[in-house]
Design a protein around this motif. Structure first.
Motif, PDB file in Angstrom:
ATOM      1  N   LEU A 245       0.656  -1.304  -0.095  1.00 43.15           N
ATOM      2  CA  LEU A 245       0.364   0.333   0.618  1.00 43.15           C
ATOM      3  C   LEU A 245       0.882   1.182  -0.041  1.00 43.15           C
ATOM      4  O   LEU A 245       0.663   2.460  -0.428  1.00 43.15           O
ATOM      5  CB  LEU A 245      -1.616  -0.129   1.157  1.00 43.15           C
ATOM      6  N   CYS A 246       2.167   1.625   0.970  1.00 41.46           N
ATOM      7  CA  CYS A 246       3.029   2.031   0.745  1.00 41.46           C
ATOM      8  C   CYS A 246       3.813   2.753  -0.461  1.00 41.46           C
ATOM      9  O   CYS A 246       5.267   3.012  -0.430  1.00 41.46           O
ATOM     10  CB  CYS A 246       3.656   2.466   1.916  1.00 41.46           C
ATOM     11  N   GLY A 247       3.809   1.540  -1.224  1.00 39.97           N
ATOM     12  CA  GLY A 247       4.926   1.797  -2.436  1.00 39.97           C
ATOM     13  C   GLY A 247       6.647   1.389  -2.162  1.00 39.97           C
ATOM     14  O   GLY A 247       7.035   2.158  -2.711  1.00 39.97           O
ATOM     15  N   LEU A 248       6.714   0.529  -0.993  1.00 35.85           N
ATOM     16  CA  LEU A 248       7.830  -0.169  -0.863  1.00 35.85           C
ATOM     17  C   LEU A 248       8.183  -1.423  -1.314  1.00 35.85           C
ATOM     18  O   LEU A 248       7.425  -2.359  -1.463  1.00 35.85           O
ATOM     19  CB  LEU A 248       7.597  -0.545   0.970  1.00 35.85           C
ATOM     20  N   LYS A 249       8.840  -2.027  -2.087  1.00 32.85           N
ATOM     21  CA  LYS A 249       9.496  -2.858  -2.623  1.00 32.85           C
ATOM     22  C   LYS A 249       9.876  -3.822  -1.736  1.00 32.85           C
ATOM     23  O   LYS A 249      11.122  -3.761  -0.938  1.00 32.85           O
ATOM     24  CB  LYS A 249      10.441  -2.895  -3.630  1.00 32.85           C
ATOM     25  N   GLY A 250       9.036  -4.760  -1.562  1.00 31.12           N
ATOM     26  CA  GLY A 250       8.967  -6.037   0.068  1.00 31.12           C
ATOM     27  C   GLY A 250       9.334  -7.338  -0.759  1.00 31.12           C
ATOM     28  O   GLY A 250       8.964  -7.674  -1.989  1.00 31.12           O
ATOM     29  N   GLU A 251       9.519  -7.790   0.647  1.00 32.83           N
ATOM     30  CA  GLU A 251      10.166  -9.002   0.412  1.00 32.83           C
ATOM     31  C   GLU A 251      10.271  -9.612   2.011  1.00 32.83           C
ATOM     32  O   GLU A 251      10.905  -9.108   2.743  1.00 32.83           O
ATOM     33  CB  GLU A 251      11.743  -9.434  -0.685  1.00 32.83           C
ATOM     34  N   SER A 252       9.989 -11.459   1.678  1.00 34.85           N
ATOM     35  CA  SER A 252      10.325 -12.057   3.164  1.00 34.85           C
ATOM     36  C   SER A 252      11.029 -12.798   2.972  1.00 34.85           C
ATOM     37  O   SER A 252      10.747 -13.627   1.857  1.00 34.85           O
ATOM     38  CB  SER A 252       8.839 -12.555   4.115  1.00 34.85           C
ATOM     39  N   SER A 253      11.843 -13.649   3.576  1.00 30.26           N
ATOM     40  CA  SER A 253      12.550 -15.010   3.747  1.00 30.26           C
ATOM     41  C   SER A 253      13.283 -15.365   4.571  1.00 30.26           C
ATOM     42  O   SER A 253      13.444 -14.085   5.811  1.00 30.26           O
ATOM     43  CB  SER A 253      13.701 -14.451   2.743  1.00 30.26           C
ATOM     44  N   CYS A 254      12.216 -16.783   4.901  1.00 36.30           N
ATOM     45  CA  CYS A 254      12.874 -17.212   6.713  1.00 36.30           C
ATOM     46  C   CYS A 254      13.922 -18.738   7.049  1.00 36.30           C
ATOM     47  O   CYS A 254      13.714 -19.061   5.441  1.00 36.30           O
ATOM     48  CB  CYS A 254      11.434 -17.495   7.279  1.00 36.30           C
TER      49      CYS A 254
END
Length: 258
Positions: A245-254
């Protein structure tokens, strides 16, 4: 423009924006001077882990000094810890959706006030794996809820607002390509299931309460695997929704522990 977005018209009417849980504010701190050059933000649950990560990045980037004395920018608060190593910000978010949601609201406002551009944010955490080898790293393509749906339900006043949980697939592929340089950690892309609880919500049999049989648990986990779920944790849907929603290029790695 690459700027971090905030979607709150009330902020423009405020004389000062206080980021309560980060111990920062628009009047007490020069946020553009402190954070304007930040390009990468890495978030994770544990304060100690994020301090160690900042020290690691300090060494990897060849910055002056050994990084052992890296300072906690949020030392005035006992909620979160924040460190920086050059253009990299390392922040703890605690455990669960409520904790990471509070941190992300204030982090996003911080990046907005600092006029940061083209920021990439990555959640680095631990999780339980599903049908994969222990020690594997799961890069999330989509965060799903306990019904295996790509959505985050947020109660706003008395309305249930449903938000998308799609993450940046190009970034996921980029991280996967980088992983091939590190043979010690098997890495894959898959769905991450986000729950509201560590025990019953994740099908554990050893909590203070348990209302299901081991057979029902296994049947549910098989359905999750068939739906593409490869790991289970407690933050990814809120993380994906807010970043998107806020225009951040995001990713999650666990990192899969068990």
């Amino acid at each position: 423009s690459g700027l971090v977005l905030v979607k709150n018209p009330h902020l423009d009417l405020m004389e000062e924006d206080i980021l309560y849980h980060l111990d920062l504010g628009t009047k007490t701190h020069n946020l553009p001077a402190m954070f304007g050059d930040i390009k990468f933000v890495c978030v994770g649950g544990s304060p100690n882990r994020m301090r160690a990560f900042a020290q690691f990045m300090h060494r990897e980037l060849g910055l002056a000094g050994d990084g052992e004395d890296v300072a906690d920018i949020c030392a005035g608060s006992d909620r979160y810890a924040m460190y920086r190593a050059g253009p990299v910000l390392s922040i703890s978010h605690g455990m669960g959706i409520p904790s990471i949601s509070i941190m992300l609201h204030e982090l996003i406002k911080l990046l907005h006030h600092a006029k940061c551009r083209d920021v990439t944010i990555i959640r680095i955490g631990t999780s339980g794996g599903l049908g994969i080898k222990a020690g594997s790293v799961v890069i999330t393509d989509t965060a799903v809820d306990s019904s295996f749906q790509p959505r985050f339900e947020q109660v706003v006043l008395d309305d249930v607002v449903v938000r998308s949980t799609e993450l940046d697939k190009d970034l996921a592929e980029e991280l996967l390509a980088c992983s091939r340089e590190i043979p010690d950690f098997p890495t894959l892309i898959g769905h991450t299931m986000c729950t509201y609880d560590f025990y019953e919500g994740q099908g554990r049999l050893d909590g203070a309460l348990c209302s299901f049989s081991s057979e029902k648990k296994l049947e549910y986990l098989r359905r999750a695997y068939d739906a593409g779920v490869r790991n289970i944790e407690m933050e990814s849907t809120a993380f994906a929704a807010l970043c998107g929603l806020c225009g951040l290029k995001g990713e999650s790695s666990c990192f899969h522990l068990l």
